[in-house]
Design an enzyme around this catalytic site. Structure first.
Site, PDB file in Angstrom:
ATOM      1  N   ARG A  84       0.828  -1.192  -0.126  1.00 48.31           N
ATOM      2  CA  ARG A  84      -0.001   0.028  -0.085  1.00 48.31           C
ATOM      3  C   ARG A  84       0.914   1.344   0.145  1.00 48.31           C
ATOM      4  NH1 ARG A  84      -1.888   0.584   4.416  1.00 48.31           N
ATOM      5  NH2 ARG A  84      -0.967  -0.977   5.397  1.00 48.31           N
ATOM      6  N   HIS A 253     -10.194  -2.394  11.430  1.00 52.70           N
ATOM      7  CA  HIS A 253      -9.305  -3.171  10.964  1.00 52.70           C
ATOM      8  C   HIS A 253      -9.053  -4.376  11.975  1.00 52.70           C
ATOM      9  CE1 HIS A 253      -4.753  -3.555   9.614  1.00 52.70           C
ATOM     10  NE2 HIS A 253      -5.507  -4.126   8.728  1.00 52.70           N
TER      11      HIS A 253
HETATM   12  P1  GTP Z   1      -2.647  -7.540   7.441  1.00 57.73           P
HETATM   13  O1  GTP Z   1      -3.073  -8.602   6.416  1.00 57.73           O
HETATM   14  O2  GTP Z   1      -1.446  -6.706   6.922  1.00 57.73           O
HETATM   15  O3  GTP Z   1      -3.562  -6.806   7.870  1.00 57.73           O
HETATM   16  O4  GTP Z   1      -1.813  -8.428   8.491  1.00 57.73           O
HETATM   17  P2  GTP Z   1      -2.474  -9.295   9.721  1.00 57.73           P
HETATM   18  O5  GTP Z   1      -2.338  -8.600  10.954  1.00 57.73           O
HETATM   19  O6  GTP Z   1      -3.217 -10.157   9.285  1.00 57.73           O
HETATM   20  O7  GTP Z   1      -0.727 -10.213   9.929  1.00 57.73           O
HETATM   21  P3  GTP Z   1      -0.440 -11.592   9.733  1.00 57.73           P
HETATM   22  O8  GTP Z   1      -1.202 -12.476  10.778  1.00 57.73           O
HETATM   23  O9  GTP Z   1      -0.332 -11.895   8.502  1.00 57.73           O
HETATM   24  O10 GTP Z   1       0.874 -11.822  10.576  1.00 57.73           O
HETATM   25  C1  GTP Z   1       1.972 -10.966   9.843  1.00 57.73           C
HETATM   26  C2  GTP Z   1       3.367 -11.482  10.238  1.00 57.73           C
HETATM   27  O11 GTP Z   1       3.323 -11.418  12.026  1.00 57.73           O
HETATM   28  C3  GTP Z   1       3.798 -12.950   9.962  1.00 57.73           C
HETATM   29  O12 GTP Z   1       5.065 -12.909   9.542  1.00 57.73           O
HETATM   30  C4  GTP Z   1       3.527 -13.506  11.188  1.00 57.73           C
HETATM   31  O13 GTP Z   1       4.407 -14.830  11.054  1.00 57.73           O
HETATM   32  C5  GTP Z   1       3.792 -12.598  12.349  1.00 57.73           C
HETATM   33  N1  GTP Z   1       3.161 -12.909  13.326  1.00 57.73           N
HETATM   34  C6  GTP Z   1       1.851 -13.438  13.545  1.00 57.73           C
HETATM   35  N2  GTP Z   1       1.625 -13.687  14.802  1.00 57.73           N
HETATM   36  C7  GTP Z   1       2.788 -13.537  15.549  1.00 57.73           C
HETATM   37  C8  GTP Z   1       3.157 -13.783  17.030  1.00 57.73           C
HETATM   38  O14 GTP Z   1       2.262 -13.971  17.869  1.00 57.73           O
HETATM   39  N3  GTP Z   1       4.602 -13.510  17.239  1.00 57.73           N
HETATM   40  C9  GTP Z   1       5.245 -13.144  16.390  1.00 57.73           C
HETATM   41  N4  GTP Z   1       6.644 -13.000  17.011  1.00 57.73           N
HETATM   42  N5  GTP Z   1       4.996 -13.098  15.161  1.00 57.73           N
HETATM   43  C10 GTP Z   1       3.927 -13.089  14.842  1.00 57.73           C
HETATM   44  C1  SPV Z   2      -3.090  -4.364   5.115  1.00 56.45           C
HETATM   45  O1  SPV Z   2      -2.196  -3.865   4.666  1.00 56.45           O
HETATM   46  O2  SPV Z   2      -3.393  -4.143   6.439  1.00 56.45           O
HETATM   47  C2  SPV Z   2      -3.611  -5.443   4.494  1.00 56.45           C
HETATM   48  C3  SPV Z   2      -2.986  -5.774   3.036  1.00 56.45           C
HETATM   49  O3  SPV Z   2      -4.444  -6.145   5.026  1.00 56.45           O
HETATM   50  S1  SPV Z   2      -3.704  -4.745   1.838  1.00 56.45           S
HETATM   51  O4  SPV Z   2      -5.044  -5.247   1.456  1.00 56.45           O
HETATM   52  O5  SPV Z   2      -2.780  -4.589   0.858  1.00 56.45           O
HETATM   53  O6  SPV Z   2      -3.906  -3.437   2.477  1.00 56.45           O
HETATM   54 MN    MN Z   3      -5.120  -5.424   6.880  1.00 57.28          MN
END
Ligand code: GTP
Ligand code: SPV
Ligand code: MN
Length: 622
Positions: A84, A253
């Protein structure tokens, strides 16, 4: 009757499209963008397959080995178009103050004048896809419908997975129904006879524009994620947040999960963590062995629409139909449900390609026990462990993602697409902080919870273009997704709490903060995270059930060591102390950042925020 045409362009809408406003708008946009062709998407499997094949033929998609990853594709983007673009994202309300100090703003008339020449002829030589989609179950009173016009087939197929996309949406719109018009272009017109010289055409210039008053979205120059899949961040967060302000609900979010205890009692938790801070992960959590009989199920992994009900309960739905999740770091140890979701029918973007036609990303070595000998990295270059060692080159881009239908998730909650939504019992706000912020605390009341959310800081991640690992205030994990003035949004949250409390029938959801990301002196995460986060979730439920007393700290109520179930995990009281202690010196610095943040938001900041801040400062001073 002759079909309507414009300079040889067939404007005839299919017979099932009956909305005059929609047909006129498509014609108007076609006159502006000047595509070579218009394709009205019907959302069928045949159409999806045909568009995927077209993307394969164009070189944008690589079909993965069907024996390893059936029905799946890999797309690799231009290196300039990988996340983004927050500095190119605008909220164009009539008044600057209505966008507020945290948003980029331009007057609507000025922005329209800026975009006009950019959009003029922007789709030349390309197909304009008309993508009708519903955020939320089709035809449900809580859903909102949009139509995205895009010159990217990649966008069309991703929208098919991420939303309820297709013909049935036209029935919902009917002859005079509302829809949010969304125009998207990669901004790479082709001259007559010209062919693409790249498999990911896009434009250096980018604009992600929202007109909240007229509820329109215009996106120029990027084909990636939230910049281009306009139902997600643009509609379901930025435009929906303004709808929520006006109509008395919340667009957040947040992930939504169900957690069922061994006795069969089920709770629902919503959690706001900033981008790439663990929402997908937490929403698919597999409890550790010590939690035999506990079950976590996914309602949503990124966005929640939360609506107060007549009985004062807050019910939440996930407006999406798929996951656009972060690949790196995901493996069978950290998130087995996610890995299982990715077995088939996935679009991968910017991960690496293995020699046997499968995908790979950093973190997968934990499953196989070794690094692959050779890969083609996300930029199409040879990658070996040796090259990685010498150059630090990542095989997958840190913001590499997968697009997959929610129905692929083995932990999908039965109520994931129930139009009534689920009743929220607890709300978590969690940032990514290597220091200062404790593992978990509970706000003493709704207002304190709003303060904790409003002042949340987090280290920036690869989900947005720009510097990484920099602590910034990311209120409610909504900084990049707010469609109006941030201070007004804090007030809206306070109002919602007050309104629901007055009804007096249902207790307000409890508000917690988490930080899974504190690091030790060696720069390593102390808290094991992932499935082990169940231990913290269980403490939250114990608080709800009055089974854990907790201890008062300057920053909310925190668990004692004894209140957490440690069975099956070696985590010493010293380690616990190191992820939970409130370091007065660090907090003195933290409070300076709260002050700076509130100074910026001063104009419309609710007075309650300053009162809570005063009280927090007093507690820290003793
Ligand atoms: P968006 O889709 O960008 O909104 O992100 P999200 O909040 O869904 O993030 P996601 O769960 O995909 O995690 C992003 C990164 O954080 C990954 O590389 C995971 O491995 C790491 N991660 C997730 N949970 C944990 C945790 O409990 N501890 C640590 N150290 N890393 C984590
Ligand atoms: C984020 O950046 O929080 C996402 C991925 O969930 S995107 O749809 O590219 O914004
Ligand atoms: Mn997101």
């Amino acid at each position: 009757m002759n079909a309507p045409t414009m300079q040889g362009l067939d404007l005839q809408a299919p017979a099932y499209v009956k909305n005059a406003k929609l047909i006129a708008w498509v014609a108007e946009m076609a006159a502006l963008c000047k595509p070579a062709k218009i394709h009205w998407c019907d959302g069928s499997k045949e159409e999806y397959d045909q568009l995927c094949q077209q993307l394969v033929d164009a070189g944008t998609f690589k079909k993965l080995n069907p024996a390893k990853r059936p029905g799946s594709f890999l797309a690799c983007s231009d290196p300039s178009d990988v996340a983004r673009v927050e500095d190119r994202t605008y909220i164009c309300s009539e008044k600057k103050d209505d966008a507020g100090p945290t948003n980029n703003w331009m007057a609507p008339a000025e922005m329209r004048a800026t975009l006009q020449p950019l959009f003029d002829g922007c789709m030349a030589g390309r197909t304009m896809y008309v993508v009708p989609f519903s955020m939320g179950p089709l035809g449900s009173p809580i859903a909102h419908v949009g139509v995205e016009l895009s010159d990217s087939a990649y966008v069309a197929v991703n929208m098919k997975i991420m939303t309820r996309m297709g013909k049935a949406v036209y029935d919902v719109i009917g002859t005079d129904g509302e829809f949010v018009p969304c125009v998207h272009t990669i901004g790479a017109p082709l001259k007559a006879g010209e062919k693409d010289t790249t498999t990911w055409p896009c434009n250096k210039t980018k604009y992600i524009v929202h007109y909240p008053e007229t509820r329109e979205i215009w996106s120029f120059g990027s084909g990636y994620g939230g910049n281009a899949l306009l139902g997600k961040k643009c509609l379901a967060l930025r435009i929906a947040s303004t709808m929520g302000r006006d109509q008395g609900w919340l667009a957040e979010h947040m992930l939504i999960l169900g957690v069922t205890n061994p006795e069969g009692k089920k709770y629902h938790v919503a959690a706001a963590f900033p981008s790439a801070c663990g929402k997908t992960n937490f929403s698919m959590l597999v409890p550790p062995k010590a939690f035999d009989g506990w079950k976590v199920t996914t309602i949503g992994d990124d966005i929640a629409w939360i609506k107060p009900q007549a009985d004062g309960s807050l019910r939440a739905i996930n407006p999406e139909a798929g996951y656009f999740g972060v690949a790196p770091g995901t493996n069978y140890h950290t998130n087995p449900n996610c890995m299982a979701s990715l077995d088939k029918d996935v679009i991968f973007t910017n991960v690496a390609l293995t020699d046997d036609g499968d995908v790979w990303w950093e973190g997968m070595e934990k499953d196989s026990g070794q690094m692959p000998d050779h890969l083609i990295d996300w930029q199409g270059k040879d990658w070996t462990p040796q090259i990685a060692k010498e150059t630090g080159a990542k095989a997958a881009h840190p913001n590499a993602r997968f697009t997959v239908a929610a129905t692929n998730n083995p932990a999908l909650d039965d109520a994931w697409d129930d139009p009534k939504g689920v009743k929220i019992d607890a709300i978590i706000f969690g940032g990514r902080r290597s220091t200062t912020v404790p593992l978990v605390t509970e706000a003493r009341n709704w207002t304190e919870g709003v303060y904790m959310a409003a002042t949340m800081g987090s280290e920036t991640t690869a989900a947005a273009f720009g510097a990484q690992g920099v602590v910034r205030r990311d209120p409610f994990a909504m900084l990049p997704f707010m469609g109006y003035n941030m201070s007004d949004y804090f007030q809206h949250w306070l109002n919602m709490g007050e309104k629901v409390e007055k009804i007096g029938q249902t207790p307000l959801p409890r508000i917690f903060t988490t930080n899974w990301f504190r690091k030790n002196a060696d720069g390593k995460f102390v808290w094991p995270g992932y499935g082990e986060n169940m231990r913290v979730l269980k403490w939250m439920l114990d608080r709800i059930e009055s089974k854990a007393e907790g201890q008062q700290t300057a920053f909310g109520v925190a668990p004692t060591y004894a209140e957490i179930n440690w069975t099956g995990l070696e985590f010493t009281p010293e380690q616990f102390e190191s992820v939970t202690n409130i370091d007065k010196a660090a907090w003195a610095e933290e409070m300076k950042l709260h002050t700076e943040h509130f100074d910026k938001l001063a104009q419309r900041l609710p007075k309650e925020m300053l009162e809570i801040k005063d009280a927090l400062e007093k507690r820290l001073a003793v």
